[in-house]
Write a protein that holds these residues in place. Structure first.
Motif, PDB file in Angstrom:
ATOM      1  N   SER A   1      -7.055   1.986   2.982  1.00 57.20           N
ATOM      2  CA  SER A   1      -6.283   0.696   3.053  1.00 57.20           C
ATOM      3  C   SER A   1      -5.896   0.649   4.621  1.00 57.20           C
ATOM      4  O   SER A   1      -5.931  -0.545   4.959  1.00 57.20           O
ATOM      5  CB  SER A   1      -5.094   0.717   2.172  1.00 57.20           C
ATOM      6  OG  SER A   1      -4.259   1.480   2.248  1.00 57.20           O
TER       7      SER A   1
ATOM      8  N   THR B   1      -8.682  -5.452   1.258  1.00 60.18           N
ATOM      9  CA  THR B   1     -10.188  -5.377   1.307  1.00 60.18           C
ATOM     10  C   THR B   1     -10.245  -7.132   1.002  1.00 60.18           C
ATOM     11  O   THR B   1     -11.321  -7.752   1.554  1.00 60.18           O
ATOM     12  CB  THR B   1     -10.662  -4.642   0.212  1.00 60.18           C
ATOM     13  OG1 THR B   1     -10.574  -3.240   0.504  1.00 60.18           O
ATOM     14  CG2 THR B   1     -12.042  -4.955   0.337  1.00 60.18           C
TER      15      THR B   1
ATOM     16  N   TYR C   1      -7.245   3.591  -1.106  1.00 56.48           N
ATOM     17  CA  TYR C   1      -7.434   2.023  -1.301  1.00 56.48           C
ATOM     18  C   TYR C   1      -5.793   1.595  -1.893  1.00 56.48           C
ATOM     19  O   TYR C   1      -5.102   2.380  -2.426  1.00 56.48           O
ATOM     20  CB  TYR C   1      -8.228   1.861  -2.533  1.00 56.48           C
ATOM     21  CG  TYR C   1      -8.180   2.678  -3.738  1.00 56.48           C
ATOM     22  CD1 TYR C   1      -7.269   2.146  -4.834  1.00 56.48           C
ATOM     23  CD2 TYR C   1      -9.087   3.754  -3.969  1.00 56.48           C
ATOM     24  CE1 TYR C   1      -7.124   3.097  -5.934  1.00 56.48           C
ATOM     25  CE2 TYR C   1      -8.799   4.628  -5.065  1.00 56.48           C
ATOM     26  CZ  TYR C   1      -8.160   4.068  -6.210  1.00 56.48           C
ATOM     27  OH  TYR C   1      -7.896   4.687  -7.257  1.00 56.48           O
ATOM     28  N   ASP C   2      -5.662   0.570  -1.667  1.00 53.95           N
ATOM     29  CA  ASP C   2      -4.291  -0.125  -2.058  1.00 53.95           C
ATOM     30  C   ASP C   2      -4.563  -0.936  -3.231  1.00 53.95           C
ATOM     31  O   ASP C   2      -4.764  -2.289  -3.260  1.00 53.95           O
ATOM     32  CB  ASP C   2      -3.740  -1.052  -0.803  1.00 53.95           C
ATOM     33  CG  ASP C   2      -4.816  -1.981  -0.421  1.00 53.95           C
ATOM     34  OD1 ASP C   2      -5.844  -1.712  -0.272  1.00 53.95           O
ATOM     35  OD2 ASP C   2      -4.521  -3.192  -0.242  1.00 53.95           O
TER      36      ASP C   2
ATOM     37  N   SER D   1      -8.306  -4.003  -4.392  1.00 59.17           N
ATOM     38  CA  SER D   1      -7.809  -3.531  -3.473  1.00 59.17           C
ATOM     39  C   SER D   1      -7.438  -5.152  -2.546  1.00 59.17           C
ATOM     40  O   SER D   1      -8.265  -5.623  -2.203  1.00 59.17           O
ATOM     41  CB  SER D   1      -8.605  -2.809  -2.286  1.00 59.17           C
ATOM     42  OG  SER D   1      -8.872  -1.582  -2.883  1.00 59.17           O
TER      43      SER D   1
ATOM     44  N   ALA E   1       0.809  -1.323   0.044  1.00 61.00           N
ATOM     45  CA  ALA E   1      -0.085   0.004  -0.084  1.00 61.00           C
ATOM     46  C   ALA E   1       1.002   1.204  -0.021  1.00 61.00           C
ATOM     47  O   ALA E   1       1.609   1.294   1.083  1.00 61.00           O
ATOM     48  CB  ALA E   1      -0.939  -0.040   1.214  1.00 61.00           C
TER      49      ALA E   1
END
Length: 609
Positions: free
Chosen positions: A541, A497, A476-477, A494, A470
């Motif tokens: 993230s 997630t 978000y990653d 992601s 990340a």
């Protein structure tokens, strides 16, 4: 000003007013449209129509320009021409440029931050923002930001300790003047401003307005998320803090009829604001999203009325804030100014303010890696919540022990669910079980989980901080950018997630092996993790990593609790309770529950044939 000067000035104003009203020729519309910018005291829809206009392409003679200036500015026309000079002042946190045209803030660069491209973070600049002070003069509004101010003496910059003092003065031919005095401390994100007038009362009306238009610069990677978190926020003097809808796709505007202490243009991680020492009497605010503009997030405007008496008495004092949405900083700027950080509603906000943020900042003093800080926060909170978690698991263990008897009751009463439920309640009372004992501790933990939902996405400390794959824990990653957009999911994948969803499903399955939940409810408990997969794919993230680590730690807790929970001992205790409670009367709760069931059953009977 003596009596003769005042009399002469009044007579001159009378003659000028009569001339303009009855004898002055109509100006050429094309020249006026080029020289007269749209009135920025009005709420604007399109930033291209703001006071940040284009210079006139028509070349006028000096006499024509002078005449038009007199028509537009009246006695202020002597300051309509000049040379713009930029004065730049730097402190520990920001670089601020001021313009002699209007005597206003021209540009603000925050030194400790970068934008999403890695360039210096420009929070405000003259291409996207403009501030104005309007006064009524000769039946028109005069925009002081269009006039040229000068310094005092050889330099308009002085020092008072580590504070820099900057003064701009606009002087009229008869000696009247307006002075802006700015104070810039050696550290921090605040700029003080005092407006001092001299002799303006006879020549201006009782309406003085501060207006500010700003097209918020794009600063964050996730353009859509940045827009949905950008809005105009304001506080009334009665303590009520409100804001325009940040997610609306239509123009939002509000008339502020109550006294207002501050108004802010809040973006996801940064805020530009004005705080007035003497509240604005009323005003208007608006926000508008131009979806074709990819350089700015949202167009915002304010038009606030200054108390006239305070202006005349030189009590117009303000404070500007140009800085990060850091709770530790904002809470000291002004009352309720910390509301510019989204920490959730009511209970969630208290949890964040008095528990999560203090723990986070304490760890931040000793640990520089924010991924490690998140892991330690999970462990700390799990230890604090361990008694509740243990009680929940103990409640589920008791229900498992009683499961054979509960199954017998269901089989005995067949389709008569109400009778089976009554028998179950009687059995619970005899053995001393509270059927909600396993749920209540879990429900008490929910506010903390929801508080994290607000804390991580709005924590500026995580902005542009990397951990593992990340690159920015505040957004978000993405490990895979999709060539298309999936509805309710997005155009990227992601990984945190995905890991959070997989671990949540595994944790749910593990828990289901220890509970007595049967039927559709057993399947429904898997729907929530799937929903989170879609809902949290574009979220911070840092948040999804926190939930993932929390699930991993929960597995460890389950394994540990299983070693301490002896179901054979629990059964013995329940059997002893059964013997003690043989002749025990039903609780009032059980009696009311049974009465409610009987009443429901009676309503059904007349309908049967």
């Amino acid at each position: 000003m003596d009596r003769n000067q005042l009399t002469g000035l009044i007579l001159m104003l009378v003659f000028i007013t009569i001339y303009f009203q009855f004898f002055a020729p109509e100006p050429n519309p094309e020249q006026i449209s080029q020289l007269n910018r749209s009135d920025s005291s009005q709420i604007i829809d399109d930033p291209q129509q703001s006071a940040i206009g284009q210079p006139s392409a028509t070349v006028l003679s000096d006499s024509a320009r002078t005449r038009l200036s007199e028509m537009k500015f009246g006695l202020f026309s002597s300051a309509a021409d000049g040379e713009e000079k930029i004065t730049t002042i730097e402190n520990e946190k920001m670089i601020v440029s001021f313009s002699s045209k209007g005597g206003v803030v021209n540009k603000v660069i925050l030194k400790d931050f970068k934008d999403f491209r890695g360039a210096p973070l420009v929070l405000v600049d003259d291409a996207h923002a403009a501030q104005h002070i309007y006064v009524d003069h000769l039946s028109r509004k005069v925009d002081l930001s269009e006039l040229y101010f000068t310094g005092r003496g050889r330099s308009n910059v002085t020092k008072a300790g580590d504070t820099t003092v900057l003064e701009y003065r606009l002087t009229l031919p008869e000696g009247q003047s307006v002075t802006y005095k700015y104070t810039i401390p050696g550290d921090g994100y605040e700029i003080g401003m005092t407006v001092v007038q001299n002799g303006l009362e006879p020549i201006i009306g009782q309406q003085v307005t501060f207006a500010w238009n700003q097209r918020a610069n794009r600063l964050e990677k996730d353009f859509k998320d940045a827009r949905n978190r950008t809005t105009v926020k304001y506080r009334f003097t009665d303590g009520d803090v409100d804001e325009l809808s940040a997610t609306s796709t239509e123009k939002e505007e509000e008339t502020l009829d109550l006294a207002t202490s501050w108004v802010s243009f809040r973006q996801k991680f940064f805020t530009s604001a004005i705080i007035s020492a003497t509240p604005f009497t009323n005003g208007q605010v608006s926000s508008y999203t131009n979806f074709e503009d990819t350089t700015s997030v949202k167009n915002m405007a304010m038009s606030m009325t200054l108390p006239y008496a305070d202006f005349i008495d030189n009590n117009s004092t303000f404070k500007f804030y140009y800085g990060p949405n850091n709770y530790a900083i904002l809470k000291d700027v002004a009352p309720d100014f910390s509301e510019n950080v989204e920490l959730g509603w009511s209970v969630l906000s208290w949890i964040n303010k008095f528990a999560i943020i203090p723990i986070f900042h304490f760890l931040e003093q000793y640990i520089s890696n924010y991924g490690v800080i998140i892991i330690i926060m999970v462990i700390i909170l799990r230890i604090v919540l361990a008694p509740l978690t243990y009680k929940s698991h103990m409640g589920m263990a008791k229900m498992r022990v009683m499961k054979p008897e509960l199954d017998e009751l269901k089989a005995k009463h067949g389709d008569d669910a109400q009778k089976a439920q009554q028998e179950q309640m009687a059995l619970y009372q005899k053995v001393g079980i509270n059927p909600l004992s396993g749920c209540i501790p879990m429900l008490l933990q929910m506010p903390i989980l929801f508080a994290m939902f607000y804390f991580f996405p709005n924590s500026i400390e995580l902005r542009q901080e990397s951990f593992l794959w990340a690159t920015d824990l505040s957004t978000y990653d993405s490990i895979w950018d999709l060539p298309f957009d999936i509805p309710f999911y997005g155009d990227h994948v992601s990984l945190f997630t995905l890991l959070m969803t997989a671990s949540t499903i595994l944790y749910t399955w593990s828990n289901s092996q220890m509970t007595t939940v049967q039927g559709p409810m057993k399947s429904l408990q898997y729907i929530m993790p799937i929903m989170f997969l879609f809902f949290l794919n574009s979220y911070s993230s840092g948040l999804t990593f926190y939930y993932f680590v929390s699930n991993i730690v929960s597995f460890g807790q389950i394994a540990l609790f299983r070693k301490f929970i002896d179901e054979d001992k629990i059964k013995k205790v329940l059997d002893e309770n059964r013997k003690k409670n043989v002749n025990k009367k039903k609780s009032s709760f059980q009696q009311k529950l049974e009465e409610a069931m009987r009443a429901k059953d009676q309503k059904k009977k007349p309908g049967k044939k």
